[in-house]
Scaffold this motif. Sequence first.
Motif, PDB file in Angstrom:
ATOM      1  N   GLU A  76       0.557  -0.968   0.022  1.00  0.00           N
ATOM      2  CA  GLU A  76      -0.197   0.046  -0.456  1.00  0.00           C
ATOM      3  C   GLU A  76       1.523   1.136  -0.313  1.00  0.00           C
ATOM      4  OE1 GLU A  76      -3.169   0.055  -0.537  1.00  0.00           O
ATOM      5  OE2 GLU A  76      -3.427  -1.702  -0.667  1.00  0.00           O
ATOM      6  N   ALA A  77       1.758   1.243   0.909  1.00  0.00           N
ATOM      7  CA  ALA A  77       2.716   2.134   0.749  1.00  0.00           C
ATOM      8  C   ALA A  77       3.774   3.117  -0.770  1.00  0.00           C
ATOM      9  CB  ALA A  77       4.059   2.221   1.515  1.00  0.00           C
ATOM     10  N   CYS A  78       4.075   1.038  -1.373  1.00  0.00           N
ATOM     11  CA  CYS A  78       4.582   1.319  -2.805  1.00  0.00           C
ATOM     12  C   CYS A  78       3.588   1.509  -3.840  1.00  0.00           C
ATOM     13  CB  CYS A  78       5.139   0.186  -3.102  1.00  0.00           C
ATOM     14  SG  CYS A  78       6.241  -0.432  -2.594  1.00  0.00           S
ATOM     15  N   LEU A  79       2.080   1.571  -3.439  1.00  0.00           N
ATOM     16  CA  LEU A  79       1.406   2.265  -4.148  1.00  0.00           C
ATOM     17  C   LEU A  79       1.065   3.497  -4.615  1.00  0.00           C
ATOM     18  CD1 LEU A  79      -1.074   1.527  -6.270  1.00  0.00           C
ATOM     19  CD2 LEU A  79      -2.383   0.945  -4.444  1.00  0.00           C
ATOM     20  N   ALA A  80       0.835   3.603  -2.647  1.00  0.00           N
ATOM     21  CA  ALA A  80       0.864   5.792  -2.982  1.00  0.00           C
ATOM     22  C   ALA A  80       1.623   6.509  -2.964  1.00  0.00           C
ATOM     23  CB  ALA A  80       0.123   5.705  -1.427  1.00  0.00           C
ATOM     24  N   LEU A  81       2.637   6.211  -2.875  1.00  0.00           N
ATOM     25  CA  LEU A  81       4.099   6.752  -3.461  1.00  0.00           C
ATOM     26  C   LEU A  81       3.911   6.519  -5.198  1.00  0.00           C
ATOM     27  CD1 LEU A  81       6.983   5.169  -0.920  1.00  0.00           C
ATOM     28  CD2 LEU A  81       5.726   7.366  -0.620  1.00  0.00           C
ATOM     29  N   ALA A  82       4.122   5.621  -5.139  1.00  0.00           N
ATOM     30  CA  ALA A  82       3.611   5.870  -6.793  1.00  0.00           C
ATOM     31  C   ALA A  82       2.653   6.148  -7.581  1.00  0.00           C
ATOM     32  CB  ALA A  82       3.801   4.730  -7.762  1.00  0.00           C
ATOM     33  N   ARG A  83       0.975   6.336  -6.712  1.00  0.00           N
ATOM     34  CA  ARG A  83       0.096   7.239  -7.578  1.00  0.00           C
ATOM     35  C   ARG A  83       0.478   8.836  -7.213  1.00  0.00           C
ATOM     36  NH1 ARG A  83      -4.367   3.372  -4.560  1.00  0.00           N
ATOM     37  NH2 ARG A  83      -5.102   2.860  -6.913  1.00  0.00           N
ATOM     38  N   GLU A  84       1.302   8.673  -6.345  1.00  0.00           N
ATOM     39  CA  GLU A  84       1.718  10.814  -5.623  1.00  0.00           C
ATOM     40  C   GLU A  84       2.490  11.273  -6.866  1.00  0.00           C
ATOM     41  OE1 GLU A  84       1.341  14.583  -3.232  1.00  0.00           O
ATOM     42  OE2 GLU A  84       0.717  12.390  -3.512  1.00  0.00           O
ATOM     43  N   ILE A  85       3.372  10.322  -7.242  1.00  0.00           N
ATOM     44  CA  ILE A  85       4.820  10.720  -7.780  1.00  0.00           C
ATOM     45  C   ILE A  85       4.064  11.095  -9.490  1.00  0.00           C
ATOM     46  CG2 ILE A  85       6.197   9.431  -9.651  1.00  0.00           C
ATOM     47  CD1 ILE A  85       7.458   8.402  -7.275  1.00  0.00           C
ATOM     48  N   THR A  86       3.059   9.855 -10.089  1.00  0.00           N
ATOM     49  CA  THR A  86       2.260  10.130 -10.975  1.00  0.00           C
ATOM     50  C   THR A  86       1.163  11.751 -11.017  1.00  0.00           C
ATOM     51  OG1 THR A  86       2.511   7.786 -11.437  1.00  0.00           O
ATOM     52  CG2 THR A  86       0.199   8.825 -13.132  1.00  0.00           C
ATOM     53  N   GLU A  87       0.253  11.647  -9.927  1.00  0.00           N
ATOM     54  CA  GLU A  87      -0.077  12.362 -10.127  1.00  0.00           C
ATOM     55  C   GLU A  87       0.005  13.655  -9.607  1.00  0.00           C
ATOM     56  OE1 GLU A  87      -2.992  11.688  -7.191  1.00  0.00           O
ATOM     57  OE2 GLU A  87      -3.980   9.755  -7.763  1.00  0.00           O
ATOM     58  N   CYS A  88       0.832  13.915  -9.445  1.00  0.00           N
ATOM     59  CA  CYS A  88       2.223  15.039  -9.054  1.00  0.00           C
ATOM     60  C   CYS A  88       3.035  15.333 -10.431  1.00  0.00           C
ATOM     61  CB  CYS A  88       2.511  15.120  -7.929  1.00  0.00           C
ATOM     62  SG  CYS A  88       1.079  15.634  -6.080  1.00  0.00           S
ATOM     63  N   GLU A  89       2.465  14.419 -10.868  1.00  0.00           N
ATOM     64  CA  GLU A  89       3.742  14.299 -12.491  1.00  0.00           C
ATOM     65  C   GLU A  89       5.158  15.060 -11.622  1.00  0.00           C
ATOM     66  OE1 GLU A  89       2.275  17.473 -15.307  1.00  0.00           O
ATOM     67  OE2 GLU A  89       0.910  15.959 -15.426  1.00  0.00           O
ATOM     68  N   LEU A  90       5.820  14.460 -11.082  1.00  0.00           N
ATOM     69  CA  LEU A  90       6.848  14.764 -10.642  1.00  0.00           C
ATOM     70  C   LEU A  90       8.022  13.983 -10.826  1.00  0.00           C
ATOM     71  CD1 LEU A  90       6.376  13.576  -6.212  1.00  0.00           C
ATOM     72  CD2 LEU A  90       5.953  16.114  -7.581  1.00  0.00           C
ATOM     73  N   PRO A  91       8.497  15.244 -10.661  1.00  0.00           N
ATOM     74  CA  PRO A  91      10.511  15.186 -11.989  1.00  0.00           C
ATOM     75  C   PRO A  91      11.285  13.957 -11.175  1.00  0.00           C
ATOM     76  CG  PRO A  91      10.566  17.113 -10.631  1.00  0.00           C
ATOM     77  CD  PRO A  91       9.277  16.744 -10.694  1.00  0.00           C
ATOM     78  N   ILE A  92      10.924  12.757 -10.455  1.00  0.00           N
ATOM     79  CA  ILE A  92      11.474  11.837  -9.953  1.00  0.00           C
ATOM     80  C   ILE A  92      11.179  10.056 -10.395  1.00  0.00           C
ATOM     81  CG2 ILE A  92      10.087  11.213  -7.703  1.00  0.00           C
ATOM     82  CD1 ILE A  92      12.681  11.668  -5.952  1.00  0.00           C
ATOM     83  N   GLU A  93      12.120   9.383 -10.746  1.00  0.00           N
ATOM     84  CA  GLU A  93      12.001   8.432 -11.411  1.00  0.00           C
ATOM     85  C   GLU A  93      11.817   7.439 -10.044  1.00  0.00           C
ATOM     86  OE1 GLU A  93      15.393   7.154 -13.368  1.00  0.00           O
ATOM     87  OE2 GLU A  93      14.952   8.370 -15.170  1.00  0.00           O
TER      88      GLU A  93
END
Length: 413
Positions: A76-93
């Motif tokens: 669940e933590a991995c899923l939430a972090l991945a969603r945050e990167i995607t939804e906020c378009e964060l410039p981090i791989e």
Amino acid sequence: MSQDELIYDWNALPGSHDYEATRVELDDETLRDGLQNPSVKDPPIEKKIELLHLMVDLGIHAVDIGLPGAGPRAYEACLALAREITECELPIEANAAARTVRADIEPVARVQQATGLNIEVATFIGSSPIRQYAENWDVDQILSSTRDAIGFAIGEGLDVMYVTEDTTRSRPRTLARLFSAAVEAGARRICLADTVGHSTPHGVRRLVRFAKDIVAGTGESVKIDWHGHRDRGFGLANALAAIEEGVDRVHATALGIGERIGNVEMDLLLVNLHLLGTHNHPIDRLSDYCRLTAEMCGVEVPHNYPVIGDDAFRTGTGVHAAAIIKAMQKGDGWLEDRVYSGVPASIVGRKQTIEISPVSGLSNVRFWLSRHGYDAGDEALCEAVFGLAKKCDHTLSQDEIEAEIARIEAARA
């Protein structure tokens, strides 16, 4: 006098590594390897997300979002972090850890499919003879697991980083076979892991050169990472040695937290790369990054921890304080920040601080009084506070100084 003339830099003499021309990426392992430290707490997801944004603010290039195969909470933590990167378009791989088994890789694929975020899976397996002996493995078994895991990951649409655990204690012939097999199976990044902090900088250099030769022999475009621990205290030095030998990316954690006594300190790596001219992104939020990590993981930052500790830019020593005060009186902030500091406090959003202690001079006292709104020209007051400091066995607190001031003023009334 120009700034360049005021500091003679032995680090930049001819023949030194040209850091300004070096391009190395940073992979933040705080939320995976960092949380494996037995003394830390696994923080709530919202805190992990807050730290993720600070990584972006510091210009960190990639983040290990965890090991989703470890259980529901980790997934669940991995899923939430991945969603945050995607939804906020964060410039981090993003990358995620997995053993070289399908059961660990499948949850990474699910996170990628659920979020649409491209995730690199870091498949790891022990490669040293001591690990093989303890596990009753042989090289053929490791090769079989390697090929199967990487093939499965590629089939699931994942990019693959192949991690040989305990690389720094592994035989060259074994590593050559494993690296070649991994690249042939589709891995496009290999990670050299000093899993138990065994290596010295000399050993790092030899290993990186060896790995680069193996990769070159495959004819494929494959990147090389360095993942170090600090059991012998060589973590940061080893990371710099790996960078100088040309690795593409270095892994590190906030405050160096991690398995046993931890990993390369991301905060110190950032400071050094910034000072060396490699990391040009602002690092003024470094204190926030470290303080949040300490708070959410339940660890304390030692007062003498470099750059971030309470005493990093704090002095009560008379000679040191006098030089800083003279620099301040020149109205030169650059000079003030460097005359008695190898790291300018301003680059991490901090300031030089002068205290009053048993080893202070009167200049400390006058400066402190002036900065706190008292009459620094009152010689009797200065002598009283100075005398108190000389009787004490510690740096005076503000309460102690103000109590002495109140005593003097009451005696005058």
